[in-house]
Design a protein around this motif. Structure first.
Motif, mmCIF file in Angstrom:
data_model
loop_
_atom_site.group_PDB
_atom_site.id
_atom_site.type_symbol
_atom_site.label_atom_id
_atom_site.label_comp_id
_atom_site.label_asym_id
_atom_site.label_seq_id
_atom_site.Cartn_x
_atom_site.Cartn_y
_atom_site.Cartn_z
ATOM 1 N N VAL A 80 0.846 -1.197 0.000
ATOM 2 C CA VAL A 80 0.000 0.000 0.000
ATOM 3 C C VAL A 80 0.882 1.248 0.000
ATOM 4 O O VAL A 80 0.621 2.215 -0.731
ATOM 5 C CB VAL A 80 -0.977 -0.017 1.201
ATOM 6 N N PHE A 81 1.941 1.230 0.798
ATOM 7 C CA PHE A 81 2.923 2.328 0.813
ATOM 8 C C PHE A 81 3.453 2.564 -0.603
ATOM 9 O O PHE A 81 3.473 3.698 -1.094
ATOM 10 C CB PHE A 81 4.065 1.968 1.769
ATOM 11 N N ASP A 82 3.869 1.489 -1.266
ATOM 12 C CA ASP A 82 4.400 1.612 -2.627
ATOM 13 C C ASP A 82 3.375 2.204 -3.585
ATOM 14 O O ASP A 82 3.704 3.047 -4.424
ATOM 15 C CB ASP A 82 4.877 0.248 -3.149
ATOM 16 N N MET A 83 2.121 1.789 -3.460
ATOM 17 C CA MET A 83 1.064 2.300 -4.342
ATOM 18 C C MET A 83 0.811 3.785 -4.102
ATOM 19 O O MET A 83 0.620 4.551 -5.042
ATOM 20 C CB MET A 83 -0.224 1.499 -4.145
ATOM 21 N N VAL A 84 0.805 4.198 -2.834
ATOM 22 C CA VAL A 84 0.575 5.609 -2.505
ATOM 23 C C VAL A 84 1.733 6.465 -3.024
ATOM 24 O O VAL A 84 1.513 7.508 -3.651
ATOM 25 C CB VAL A 84 0.375 5.802 -0.982
ATOM 26 N N VAL A 85 2.960 6.028 -2.779
ATOM 27 C CA VAL A 85 4.127 6.785 -3.242
ATOM 28 C C VAL A 85 4.121 6.883 -4.765
ATOM 29 O O VAL A 85 4.325 7.965 -5.332
ATOM 30 C CB VAL A 85 5.443 6.157 -2.718
ATOM 31 N N GLU A 86 3.842 5.770 -5.442
ATOM 32 C CA GLU A 86 3.793 5.789 -6.903
ATOM 33 C C GLU A 86 2.692 6.728 -7.402
ATOM 34 O O GLU A 86 2.899 7.504 -8.335
ATOM 35 C CB GLU A 86 3.552 4.374 -7.438
ATOM 36 N N ASP A 87 1.521 6.663 -6.768
ATOM 37 C CA ASP A 87 0.411 7.531 -7.166
ATOM 38 C C ASP A 87 0.783 9.006 -6.991
ATOM 39 O O ASP A 87 0.513 9.831 -7.872
ATOM 40 C CB ASP A 87 -0.844 7.203 -6.349
ATOM 41 N N LEU A 88 1.404 9.337 -5.871
ATOM 42 C CA LEU A 88 1.811 10.730 -5.648
ATOM 43 C C LEU A 88 2.843 11.184 -6.680
ATOM 44 O O LEU A 88 2.823 12.335 -7.116
ATOM 45 C CB LEU A 88 2.353 10.903 -4.231
ATOM 46 N N HIS A 89 3.725 10.286 -7.081
ATOM 47 C CA HIS A 89 4.744 10.645 -8.071
ATOM 48 C C HIS A 89 4.154 10.871 -9.459
ATOM 49 O O HIS A 89 4.730 11.610 -10.255
ATOM 50 C CB HIS A 89 5.848 9.575 -8.128
ATOM 51 N N THR A 90 3.010 10.240 -9.743
ATOM 52 C CA THR A 90 2.396 10.414 -11.065
ATOM 53 C C THR A 90 1.474 11.631 -11.131
ATOM 54 O O THR A 90 1.072 12.022 -12.215
ATOM 55 C CB THR A 90 1.597 9.162 -11.485
ATOM 56 N N ARG A 91 1.154 12.213 -9.998
ATOM 57 C CA ARG A 91 0.280 13.403 -9.992
ATOM 58 C C ARG A 91 1.076 14.641 -10.407
ATOM 59 O O ARG A 91 2.289 14.689 -10.281
ATOM 60 C CB ARG A 91 -0.303 13.636 -8.589
#
Length: 193
Positions: free
Chosen positions: A114-125
């Motif tokens: 979940v941490f990885d998904m949140v960090v990845e999502d924030l990086h794509t915004r």
């Protein structure tokens, strides 16, 4: 409280909602989310989970499970968990669709994926504001007892962050002190809005 918090687990049911409940009770500005494709709750067997769409009201899930097998879902604590969730908000929300909720100062996750998904999502915004967001992973097993312990530890870390003038300047010390006091390893990253 001056910081805005998000609590994130996979289904926005147990770990994120226990932390949301505790922090809300203590007066924090907090929201919660899940990162999964669907909301999954334990069923009669591991191969038969109860699956719902994000946005399905907790009350609807509660009524559905109470209708299916009230004894099973009372015994495994799911009905009580859904009652708690109802007291916090209407329905589970998906992290990836939280744009209208604004930005957060600190995001807690309770599982590495979940941490990885949140960090990845924030990086794509789009990083328009260039405002830092601290993403912290506190690994918590997905059961009621561990969720309660994790929520109390999350509260303690949030209180430490609130006591700082600028978390960006002292985060390494805050995390290392927390790890010593609670004998837990914490992973964190800094991203931007």
């Amino acid at each position: 409280m001056r910081l805005r918090y998000a609590m994130v687990c996979s289904s926005n049911q147990n770990r994120s909602m226990e932390a949301h409940f505790i922090l809300k009770r203590e007066g924090f500005d907090v929201c919660s989310y899940g990162t999964g494709t669907h909301v999954k709750l334990p069923g009669p067997s591991l191969r038969e989970p109860n699956v719902y769409e994000f946005g399905t009201p907790y009350k609807q899930m509660f009524d559905d499970l109470r209708r299916k097998d009230p004894e099973l879902y009372k015994r495994n604590g799911i009905l009580q968990m859904l009652k708690r969730n109802l007291a916090v908000k209407t329905a589970p929300q998906r992290w990836q669709e939280n744009g209208p909720d604004g930005h957060f100062d600190v995001v807690f996750t309770f599982e590495e994926k979940v941490f990885d998904m949140v960090v990845e999502d924030l990086h794509t915004r789009d990083h328009i504001l260039l405002k830092p967001v601290l993403v912290v992973n506190l690994e918590v097993k997905d059961n009621h007892d561990e969720a309660a312990v994790g929520a109390r530890q999350t509260l303690a870390l949030c209180q430490e962050l609130e006591a700082t003038d600028r978390w960006e300047d002292v985060i390494d010390d805050v995390i290392s002190t927390f790890e010593r006091q609670h004998r837990r390893k914490v992973v964190y990253a800094i991203s931007f809005y």
